[in-house]
Design an enzyme around this catalytic site. Sequence first.
Site, PDB file in Angstrom:
ATOM      1  N   PHE A 115      42.819  51.249  45.607  1.00  0.00           N
ATOM      2  CA  PHE A 115      41.598  51.368  44.813  1.00  0.00           C
ATOM      3  C   PHE A 115      40.512  50.729  45.665  1.00  0.00           C
ATOM      4  O   PHE A 115      40.546  49.518  45.902  1.00  0.00           O
ATOM      5  CB  PHE A 115      41.804  50.600  43.501  1.00  0.00           C
ATOM      6  N   PRO A 118      31.705  45.597  52.932  1.00  0.00           N
ATOM      7  CA  PRO A 118      31.245  44.352  53.558  1.00  0.00           C
ATOM      8  C   PRO A 118      30.060  43.736  52.808  1.00  0.00           C
ATOM      9  O   PRO A 118      29.949  42.522  52.715  1.00  0.00           O
ATOM     10  CB  PRO A 118      30.853  44.794  54.967  1.00  0.00           C
ATOM     11  N   GLY A 139      31.159  43.181  46.554  1.00  0.00           N
ATOM     12  CA  GLY A 139      32.398  43.462  45.839  1.00  0.00           C
ATOM     13  C   GLY A 139      32.132  43.415  44.354  1.00  0.00           C
ATOM     14  O   GLY A 139      33.051  43.504  43.537  1.00  0.00           O
ATOM     15  N   SER A 140      30.871  43.245  43.989  1.00  0.00           N
ATOM     16  CA  SER A 140      30.542  43.067  42.574  1.00  0.00           C
ATOM     17  C   SER A 140      29.540  44.082  42.046  1.00  0.00           C
ATOM     18  O   SER A 140      29.470  44.301  40.841  1.00  0.00           O
ATOM     19  CB  SER A 140      29.948  41.659  42.342  1.00  0.00           C
ATOM     20  N   GLU A 160      39.502  41.495  41.875  1.00  0.00           N
ATOM     21  CA  GLU A 160      39.243  42.454  40.798  1.00  0.00           C
ATOM     22  C   GLU A 160      38.086  41.993  39.920  1.00  0.00           C
ATOM     23  O   GLU A 160      38.157  42.013  38.697  1.00  0.00           O
ATOM     24  CB  GLU A 160      40.531  42.737  39.998  1.00  0.00           C
TER      25      GLU A 160
HETATM   26  C1  LIG Z   1      43.874  39.526  47.563  1.00  0.00           C
HETATM   27  C2  LIG Z   1      42.692  40.399  47.406  1.00  0.00           C
HETATM   28  C3  LIG Z   1      42.876  41.735  47.082  1.00  0.00           C
HETATM   29  C4  LIG Z   1      41.773  42.579  46.975  1.00  0.00           C
HETATM   30  N1  LIG Z   1      42.013  43.904  46.763  1.00  0.00           N
HETATM   31  C5  LIG Z   1      40.941  44.755  46.669  1.00  0.00           C
HETATM   32  C6  LIG Z   1      41.147  46.150  46.499  1.00  0.00           C
HETATM   33  O1  LIG Z   1      42.294  46.638  46.477  1.00  0.00           O
HETATM   34  N2  LIG Z   1      40.068  46.957  46.383  1.00  0.00           N
HETATM   35  C7  LIG Z   1      38.799  46.455  46.424  1.00  0.00           C
HETATM   36  O2  LIG Z   1      37.870  47.222  46.278  1.00  0.00           O
HETATM   37  N3  LIG Z   1      38.581  45.136  46.618  1.00  0.00           N
HETATM   38  C8  LIG Z   1      39.609  44.272  46.748  1.00  0.00           C
HETATM   39  N4  LIG Z   1      39.398  42.938  46.961  1.00  0.00           N
HETATM   40  C9  LIG Z   1      38.034  42.444  47.051  1.00  0.00           C
HETATM   41  C10 LIG Z   1      37.577  41.703  45.805  1.00  0.00           C
HETATM   42  O3  LIG Z   1      37.726  42.480  44.664  1.00  0.00           O
HETATM   43  C11 LIG Z   1      36.127  41.314  46.016  1.00  0.00           C
HETATM   44  O4  LIG Z   1      36.104  40.443  47.108  1.00  0.00           O
HETATM   45  C12 LIG Z   1      35.557  40.659  44.818  1.00  0.00           C
HETATM   46  O5  LIG Z   1      35.375  41.600  43.805  1.00  0.00           O
HETATM   47  C13 LIG Z   1      34.270  39.923  45.079  1.00  0.00           C
HETATM   48  O6  LIG Z   1      33.418  40.567  45.958  1.00  0.00           O
HETATM   49  P1  LIG Z   1      32.712  39.794  47.153  1.00  0.00           P
HETATM   50  O7  LIG Z   1      33.769  39.033  47.841  1.00  0.00           O
HETATM   51  O8  LIG Z   1      31.956  40.779  47.927  1.00  0.00           O
HETATM   52  O9  LIG Z   1      31.760  38.785  46.462  1.00  0.00           O
HETATM   53  P2  LIG Z   1      30.262  39.014  46.022  1.00  0.00           P
HETATM   54  O10 LIG Z   1      30.107  40.242  45.255  1.00  0.00           O
HETATM   55  O11 LIG Z   1      29.388  38.835  47.197  1.00  0.00           O
HETATM   56  O12 LIG Z   1      30.086  37.771  45.089  1.00  0.00           O
HETATM   57  C14 LIG Z   1      29.941  36.423  45.616  1.00  0.00           C
HETATM   58  C15 LIG Z   1      29.465  35.524  44.502  1.00  0.00           C
HETATM   59  O13 LIG Z   1      28.156  35.905  44.117  1.00  0.00           O
HETATM   60  C16 LIG Z   1      28.006  35.927  42.733  1.00  0.00           C
HETATM   61  N5  LIG Z   1      27.452  37.224  42.326  1.00  0.00           N
HETATM   62  C17 LIG Z   1      27.536  38.411  42.956  1.00  0.00           C
HETATM   63  N6  LIG Z   1      26.873  39.361  42.305  1.00  0.00           N
HETATM   64  C18 LIG Z   1      26.384  38.798  41.218  1.00  0.00           C
HETATM   65  C19 LIG Z   1      25.582  39.266  40.145  1.00  0.00           C
HETATM   66  N7  LIG Z   1      25.199  40.540  40.040  1.00  0.00           N
HETATM   67  N8  LIG Z   1      25.244  38.373  39.185  1.00  0.00           N
HETATM   68  C20 LIG Z   1      25.635  37.092  39.282  1.00  0.00           C
HETATM   69  N9  LIG Z   1      26.366  36.608  40.258  1.00  0.00           N
HETATM   70  C21 LIG Z   1      26.739  37.429  41.214  1.00  0.00           C
HETATM   71  C22 LIG Z   1      29.358  35.736  42.115  1.00  0.00           C
HETATM   72  O14 LIG Z   1      29.359  34.516  41.433  1.00  0.00           O
HETATM   73  C23 LIG Z   1      30.320  35.654  43.249  1.00  0.00           C
HETATM   74  O15 LIG Z   1      31.148  34.532  43.095  1.00  0.00           O
HETATM   75  C24 LIG Z   1      40.464  42.077  47.117  1.00  0.00           C
HETATM   76  C25 LIG Z   1      40.281  40.729  47.400  1.00  0.00           C
HETATM   77  C26 LIG Z   1      41.378  39.898  47.592  1.00  0.00           C
HETATM   78  C27 LIG Z   1      41.152  38.475  47.941  1.00  0.00           C
END
Ligand SMILES: Cc1cc2nc3c(=O)[nH]c(=O)nc-3n(C[C@H](O)[C@H](O)[C@H](O)COP(=O)(O)OP(=O)(O)OC[C@H]3O[C@@H](n4cnc5c(N)ncnc54)[C@H](O)[C@@H]3O)c2cc1C
Lengths: 379, 246
Positions: free
Chosen positions: A122, A127, A130-131, A362
């Site tokens: 999924f 880069p 993830g949100s 997730e």
């Molecule tokens: C073991 C593991 C498995 C994973 N598997 C998958 C997978 O299969 N598929 C996949 O797609 N991803 C996967 N991921 C990625 C994971 O889902 C994302 O890293 C995660 O959703 C967070 O995204 P980010 O690291 O880019 O953080 P960001 O989106 O950059 O967020 C960083 C911080 O900023 C804050 N933030 C961000 N946006 C907002 C907002 N709009 N409002 C308020 N606060 C905000 C949050 O508090 C967050 O803590 C995996 C990650 C790990 C560690």
Amino acid sequence: MEFTLSKEQLLIQKMAQEFCAKHLEPVAEQIDRDNKIPAEIIKGLSELDLFGLPFKEEYGGADAGYDCYVLAMEQLGKVSSGPAITISVNCLGLGAIDKFGTPAQKSKYMPKACRGEHLASFAFTEPGTGSDPKQITTRAVKEGDHYILNGTKRFISNADYPGPMVAFAMDDESSKPTAFIVDKFCEGYSISEPWHKIGYRGGNLLDVYLKDVKVPAENVLGKMGGGFPVLTYGIAFGKVGISSVALGGILAAYEAAVKYAKEKTHRGEPIAKFQAVQLRIADLAMKYEACRWLTYRLGCLANNAKDPMLFAKEAAVTKTYVCETFVDAARIAIDVHGSYGLMNDYLVTRLYRDAILGPQVEGVADMQKMIIAGVVLNG
Amino acid sequence: MNIVVAMKQIPDLQQIRIRNRKPILDDVALTFGNIDKNALEAGVQLKEATGSNLIVVSVGTEALEDTIKEALAAGADEAYLVLDDEIGDMESSSSARLIAEAIKKIDDVGIILFGEGSGDNYSGQVGSRVAAILGLPQAGYAKSININGNIATVTRSLEDCEEVLEAELPIVVSVIADINEPRIPSVTQILKAGRKPKEMLELDVTGDSMLETISNLAPEMQRKQIEIETIEKLLKVLENEGLLRR
Ligand SMILES: Cc1cc2nc3c(=O)[nH]c(=O)nc-3n(C[C@H](O)[C@H](O)[C@H](O)COP(=O)(O)OP(=O)(O)OC[C@H]3O[C@@H](n4cnc5c(N)ncnc54)[C@H](O)[C@@H]3O)c2cc1C
């Protein structure tokens, strides 16, 4: 209100327990060390029908429902998070295909992944984000009866196994995210080396490079521009798995703390006689019970989910609470162990490394709380 | 040919809590004993080798209707059950009589399998008693069973030797735990178990003698509290405990 398990549920729980005791426990440390799941473990899990447990038989699943899925995943998560997370992500990808796919898509992509011969992925994270779906930069451009996908997906679980990948891309028609089913390892698909992460080891995480990947139009999952519901609703079902894995971790931390408290002695008596240790054991018991029933309930809700928003909220409540509680529980179990709990010879170090990942995956905990508050305040 | 396995419903020993040395059996799930599961697995293997039908026979309380799913998930094709909530701690002779009566209702029985002893009482009598009632040959302590046509070859594991027996079917065999490693049933097998046929037998259990438990205490376990000053002493202690140089 019934809080007892049926014979079938008990047997599925026991089956997972037996598999763990006989086959998984002996290699759990090896999986953590090598960041690799032995092929015979994947085969064993597949023989027990654990890769497609909640899905319909006609699409290769075992049709046991998400309630039984939770029970089996808890046991796997307790012993080794890597295989458990691998199944959880497989069911996340398959769950999205199951909920939004056409019968043809389901028949094509589900049976092999339900048998563990393929594994689903999924792919949302990039880069840059993830949100936030609006920030996705992977592009889908229509060309005849195909879409051409270009972009990079980050941290994608199971990306190194063949099978379907539900990939989100901005399409040039709707300028909104759309979900596509991509055949992994098709032309233009390549992956990075696995990331070296601290926990959930064995569950591989890779970056995926999509370079002029040609996806047939019939592989659009849901509607064009309809990626957002696939993402939120699909990932809500994924949270059933991730919560269960964390629940298993809490149980492992709880049991490790009880065992250590009874075995470690001071002046000839077990440290369990100290009230400070007793209070920690009580905390672990309370945390486990609270999380257990929350997670089991989510499994039951997933079987009958009708309102996607409401289910997404319940999944966010459970996933956030259980994953955050696992961090606390692992920490408490370390406290019971003292400095021994910081040594790799003790299970609790692995549990702590696993626990710390949960709130980030997730959907980070902060985003989950926004989903919860959104539904509570706006309906 | 029908292969029959007799299995006894017992409390799940792993779930029993001990309070003041007494086992607490309330709320403990029911299951089958481990050696009974070996007997069932032996039956499944023989069924696969000979293309037979595998029937599990069990006598117990009403809860057996649910417990039996475990045997049906693990490879039995159907079940013959004698249910009665009065059946508590039945004496071995009574269980044997009921099991034998149930088996008499099954046609074309080739082999009747038992565990060497039940997981709770371990009296080890029922298999022999059933063989006597039915007038069949019996082999105990079996560590392997082969069927070729109408002949069963059974290897018995005795204290200091192995004995190989041949007998014409039908035969009663009780097995030891070493005979096999029971396989783990899959999710699909578990879910289909409840749909397999079950024959409920109405047998008269009145007048059967019951066991009265006078006392049932867990063994007391105490730390050995051995103080060890030297490596030599550690080695000696481990050796005395049978943990080294076995
Ligand atoms: C073991 C593991 C498995 C994973 N598997 C998958 C997978 O299969 N598929 C996949 O797609 N991803 C996967 N991921 C990625 C994971 O889902 C994302 O890293 C995660 O959703 C967070 O995204 P980010 O690291 O880019 O953080 P960001 O989106 O950059 O967020 C960083 C911080 O900023 C804050 N933030 C961000 N946006 C907002 C907002 N709009 N409002 C308020 N606060 C905000 C949050 O508090 C967050 O803590 C995996 C990650 C790990 C560690």
